[in-house]
Design a protein around this motif. Sequence first.
Motif, PDB file in Angstrom:
ATOM      1  N   UNK A  27       4.211  15.228   2.839  1.00 32.37           N
ATOM      2  CA  UNK A  27       3.236  15.435   1.775  1.00 32.37           C
ATOM      3  C   UNK A  27       3.765  14.947   0.426  1.00 32.37           C
ATOM      4  N   UNK A  28       5.018  15.236   0.150  1.00 32.38           N
ATOM      5  CA  UNK A  28       5.592  14.876  -1.149  1.00 32.38           C
ATOM      6  C   UNK A  28       5.767  13.373  -1.329  1.00 32.38           C
ATOM      7  N   UNK A  29       5.674  12.620  -0.240  1.00 27.45           N
ATOM      8  CA  UNK A  29       5.883  11.171  -0.305  1.00 27.45           C
ATOM      9  C   UNK A  29       4.578  10.403  -0.157  1.00 27.45           C
ATOM     10  N   UNK A  30       3.449  11.097  -0.244  1.00 24.16           N
ATOM     11  CA  UNK A  30       2.155  10.448  -0.034  1.00 24.16           C
ATOM     12  C   UNK A  30       1.933   9.284  -0.987  1.00 24.16           C
ATOM     13  N   UNK A  45       0.847  -1.198   0.000  1.00 20.23           N
ATOM     14  CA  UNK A  45       0.000   0.000   0.000  1.00 20.23           C
ATOM     15  C   UNK A  45       0.879   1.242   0.000  1.00 20.23           C
ATOM     16  N   UNK A  46       0.475   2.243  -0.766  1.00 16.89           N
ATOM     17  CA  UNK A  46       1.231   3.481  -0.784  1.00 16.89           C
ATOM     18  C   UNK A  46       1.149   4.170   0.577  1.00 16.89           C
ATOM     19  N   UNK A  47       2.038   5.127   0.793  1.00 22.66           N
ATOM     20  CA  UNK A  47       2.146   5.764   2.104  1.00 22.66           C
ATOM     21  C   UNK A  47       0.810   6.314   2.576  1.00 22.66           C
ATOM     22  N   UNK A  48       0.103   7.043   1.722  1.00 23.76           N
ATOM     23  CA  UNK A  48      -1.157   7.647   2.151  1.00 23.76           C
ATOM     24  C   UNK A  48      -2.182   6.583   2.521  1.00 23.76           C
ATOM     25  N   UNK A  49      -2.153   5.450   1.841  1.00 20.94           N
ATOM     26  CA  UNK A  49      -3.104   4.384   2.157  1.00 20.94           C
ATOM     27  C   UNK A  49      -2.732   3.684   3.459  1.00 20.94           C
ATOM     28  N   UNK A  55      -5.759  11.738   6.274  1.00 19.96           N
ATOM     29  CA  UNK A  55      -4.420  11.174   6.114  1.00 19.96           C
ATOM     30  C   UNK A  55      -3.475  12.191   5.481  1.00 19.96           C
ATOM     31  N   UNK A  56      -3.962  12.943   4.496  1.00 16.11           N
ATOM     32  CA  UNK A  56      -3.133  13.975   3.867  1.00 16.11           C
ATOM     33  C   UNK A  56      -2.739  15.049   4.886  1.00 16.11           C
ATOM     34  N   UNK A  57      -3.691  15.425   5.734  1.00 19.68           N
ATOM     35  CA  UNK A  57      -3.387  16.413   6.771  1.00 19.68           C
ATOM     36  C   UNK A  57      -2.309  15.894   7.725  1.00 19.68           C
ATOM     37  N   UNK A  58      -2.415  14.616   8.094  1.00 20.48           N
ATOM     38  CA  UNK A  58      -1.430  14.030   9.011  1.00 20.48           C
ATOM     39  C   UNK A  58      -0.058  13.969   8.358  1.00 20.48           C
ATOM     40  N   UNK A  59      -0.019  13.623   7.081  1.00 23.88           N
ATOM     41  CA  UNK A  59       1.259  13.582   6.365  1.00 23.88           C
ATOM     42  C   UNK A  59       1.874  14.976   6.262  1.00 23.88           C
ATOM     43  N   UNK A 103      -1.251   9.508  14.600  1.00 27.23           N
ATOM     44  CA  UNK A 103      -1.852  10.806  14.903  1.00 27.23           C
ATOM     45  C   UNK A 103      -3.188  11.021  14.198  1.00 27.23           C
ATOM     46  N   UNK A 104      -3.375  10.396  13.029  1.00 33.50           N
ATOM     47  CA  UNK A 104      -4.594  10.622  12.256  1.00 33.50           C
ATOM     48  C   UNK A 104      -5.823  10.144  13.015  1.00 33.50           C
ATOM     49  N   UNK A 105      -5.626   9.300  13.998  1.00 36.26           N
ATOM     50  CA  UNK A 105      -6.736   8.809  14.811  1.00 36.26           C
ATOM     51  C   UNK A 105      -7.053   9.728  15.985  1.00 36.26           C
ATOM     52  N   UNK A 106      -6.329  10.844  16.067  1.00 39.34           N
ATOM     53  CA  UNK A 106      -6.536  11.836  17.122  1.00 39.34           C
ATOM     54  C   UNK A 106      -6.611  11.166  18.494  1.00 39.34           C
ATOM     55  N   UNK A 107      -5.555  10.466  18.878  1.00 41.37           N
ATOM     56  CA  UNK A 107      -5.613   9.669  20.104  1.00 41.37           C
ATOM     57  C   UNK A 107      -5.603  10.520  21.367  1.00 41.37           C
ATOM     58  N   UNK A 108      -6.253   9.994  22.393  1.00 45.51           N
ATOM     59  CA  UNK A 108      -6.102  10.580  23.710  1.00 45.51           C
ATOM     60  C   UNK A 108      -4.800  10.128  24.339  1.00 45.51           C
ATOM     61  N   UNK A 109      -4.338   8.921  23.938  1.00 47.60           N
ATOM     62  CA  UNK A 109      -3.088   8.356  24.449  1.00 47.60           C
ATOM     63  C   UNK A 109      -2.270   7.841  23.276  1.00 47.60           C
ATOM     64  N   UNK A 110      -1.076   8.408  23.109  1.00 45.86           N
ATOM     65  CA  UNK A 110      -0.149   7.981  22.059  1.00 45.86           C
ATOM     66  C   UNK A 110       0.964   7.167  22.706  1.00 45.86           C
ATOM     67  N   UNK A 111       1.119   5.926  22.282  1.00 49.19           N
ATOM     68  CA  UNK A 111       2.125   5.022  22.813  1.00 49.19           C
ATOM     69  C   UNK A 111       3.266   4.905  21.804  1.00 49.19           C
TER      70      UNK A 111
END
Length: 243
Positions: free
Chosen positions: A118-121, A90-94, A108-112, A142-150
């Motif tokens: 962005x250039x590597x999406x 799968x490509x990076x954005x996928x 996903x584009x916003x997170x990248x 980050x795209x999942x807007x986590x309350x807890x990032x591990x």
Amino acid sequence: MATRLPTRVAPEYTARIRGLSRNFGDRTVLDRLDLDIERGEFVALLGRSGSGKSTLLRALAGLDRDTTGELAVDGTVAVAFQEPRLLPWKRVIDNVALGLPPGGRERARDALQEVGLTARAGAWPLTLSGGEAQRASLARALVREPGLLLLDEPFSALDALTRITMHRLVLDLWDHHARDTSVLLVTHDVDEALLLADRVLVLGEGRIAHESRIEAERPRRITDLTALRDRLLGELGVEEGTR
């Protein structure tokens, strides 16, 4: 299996653990461990190899169901591992949009964009450098807007200059999200913990054996934290002459 009770987390906490235990055969890795993670707090977890750091992280992520005790998390949990674990077909954005509902590609584009990829999406994962792959992994979390990032030793395989860049990126992202996300970083690197965290924990004999709060403003210099560095190395069993 540990009882997950998200409704019992007080407003000031993202995660609360009480009496968490995990055995592998006759070996106890986590022994009635208690831990609170404050909302928006950046915590670093240190420990010797085999001390249970990754076991604790997996329990918080819901990936280890063979624990006992109570574990409460408020909000979504996302993980970035030592290995980026990108799907090569799968490509990076996928990869970043994986598991998101229809329309998730824009998120996903916003997170990248946040992680400077962005250039590597449209690139294939195998064409990414180590640092780029970790950025993609971080974007996927980050795209999942986590309350807890591990973060499970996500920088350990990177060269020194790339690690510095990633440290700055993680802190910038944390600031950008108004520190609404709590971060738990598992690491073997005492200096990394001191540079990034609000609070440093040392895991030993299945419990939190030591904790130190770091009041110094960021960016930090290790030379300003020598005494605490020595204390943490001592807690990890590093002899004074080898530090």
